[in-house]
Design a protein around this motif. Structure first.
Motif, mmCIF file in Angstrom:
data_model
loop_
_atom_site.group_PDB
_atom_site.id
_atom_site.type_symbol
_atom_site.label_atom_id
_atom_site.label_comp_id
_atom_site.label_asym_id
_atom_site.label_seq_id
_atom_site.Cartn_x
_atom_site.Cartn_y
_atom_site.Cartn_z
ATOM 1 N N LEU A 100 10.401 -20.662 32.875
ATOM 2 C CA LEU A 100 11.038 -21.425 33.600
ATOM 3 C C LEU A 100 12.090 -22.348 32.943
ATOM 4 O O LEU A 100 13.360 -22.673 33.100
ATOM 5 N N THR A 101 11.859 -22.557 31.401
ATOM 6 C CA THR A 101 12.445 -23.434 30.744
ATOM 7 C C THR A 101 13.732 -22.422 30.125
ATOM 8 O O THR A 101 14.877 -22.969 30.272
ATOM 9 N N ALA A 102 13.505 -21.186 29.976
ATOM 10 C CA ALA A 102 14.407 -20.350 29.780
ATOM 11 C C ALA A 102 15.569 -20.162 30.951
ATOM 12 O O ALA A 102 16.700 -20.036 31.018
ATOM 13 N N GLY A 103 15.136 -20.201 31.978
ATOM 14 C CA GLY A 103 15.830 -20.155 33.534
ATOM 15 C C GLY A 103 16.417 -21.267 33.549
ATOM 16 O O GLY A 103 17.721 -21.029 33.969
ATOM 17 N N ALA A 115 19.134 -16.194 34.879
ATOM 18 C CA ALA A 115 18.428 -17.308 35.033
ATOM 19 C C ALA A 115 17.555 -16.996 36.298
ATOM 20 O O ALA A 115 16.296 -16.959 36.385
ATOM 21 N N ARG A 116 18.057 -15.971 37.239
ATOM 22 C CA ARG A 116 17.108 -15.345 38.103
ATOM 23 C C ARG A 116 15.904 -14.256 37.721
ATOM 24 O O ARG A 116 14.899 -14.673 38.290
ATOM 25 N N GLN A 117 16.367 -13.489 36.652
ATOM 26 C CA GLN A 117 15.245 -12.876 36.021
ATOM 27 C C GLN A 117 14.373 -13.720 35.577
ATOM 28 O O GLN A 117 13.169 -13.375 35.836
ATOM 29 N N ALA A 118 14.772 -14.644 34.771
ATOM 30 C CA ALA A 118 13.747 -15.544 34.177
ATOM 31 C C ALA A 118 12.602 -16.258 35.164
ATOM 32 O O ALA A 118 11.457 -16.323 35.158
ATOM 33 N N PHE A 119 13.345 -16.861 36.201
ATOM 34 C CA PHE A 119 12.488 -17.398 37.435
ATOM 35 C C PHE A 119 11.666 -16.409 38.143
ATOM 36 O O PHE A 119 10.369 -17.042 38.302
#
Length: 175
Positions: A100-103, A115-119
């Motif tokens: 979530l933080t990375a996204g 961002a989408r991949q991280a979320f």
């Protein structure tokens, strides 16, 4: 007081944990430079102890503090390190929070695909945790209340990308 007691007992793991807690308190008050001081002390101690799960949590906390200050590249660096270590140690809770933080950092850096991949990874991890909850619908609801932020982040990203149909899908998954 807790830190003094743990120091008197020479409880290094407890000291590291308390330093991390003090960092959280400072972060909650908006004093991110001071929070980072405590997180860095905690990280050094956890690294010396070889506490990988604790290291992952503290790395994520450092990433959040950098993100709150607008240092998104640094936030991303720490969040990715935290996620990698959490994945290695099986720390699903730390993993989803780190993704979530990375996204959020990817969104700020205008890297929407990443961002989408991280979320998505954060949502999938939360849904994995959800399967472990014992009890009925009420217990699952209580458990889930504190883990809804990856869904909201994905909905916001999809709306920003003019993808209302898929954003609705994530909103429904969050229910």
């Amino acid at each position: 007081k807790s830190l003094a007691i743990r120091e008197a007992l020479k409880d290094r793991a407890g000291i590291a944990s308390t330093l991390d807690d003090i960092g959280h308190l400072n972060s909650g008050q908006g004093d991110y430079p001071k929070a980072l001081e405590f997180f860095q002390k905690s990280l050094a101690m956890r690294e010396a102890l070889g506490n990988k799960a604790g290291i992952a949590r503290t790395l994520r906390n450092i990433g959040v503090a950098h993100g709150k200050q607008g240092y998104y590249s640094k936030s991303l660096e720490f969040a990715e390190r935290a996620a990698s270590l959490a994945r290695e140690t099986g720390g699903i809770e730390t993993f989803w929070r780190s993704r979530l933080t990375a996204g959020a950092a990817y969104v700020a850096l205008k890297q929407s695909a990443l961002a989408r991949q991280a979320f998505e990874e954060a949502v999938n991890a939360v849904e994995t945790l959800r399967t472990y909850v014992a009890g009925g619908a009420q217990e699952q609801q209580r458990f889930f209340e504190s883990k809804i932020s990856p869904y909201h982040a994905m909905v916001e990203l999809l709306i920003a990308q003019n993808n209302p149909a898929e954003s609705l899908t994530y909103a429904e998954r969050a229910r």
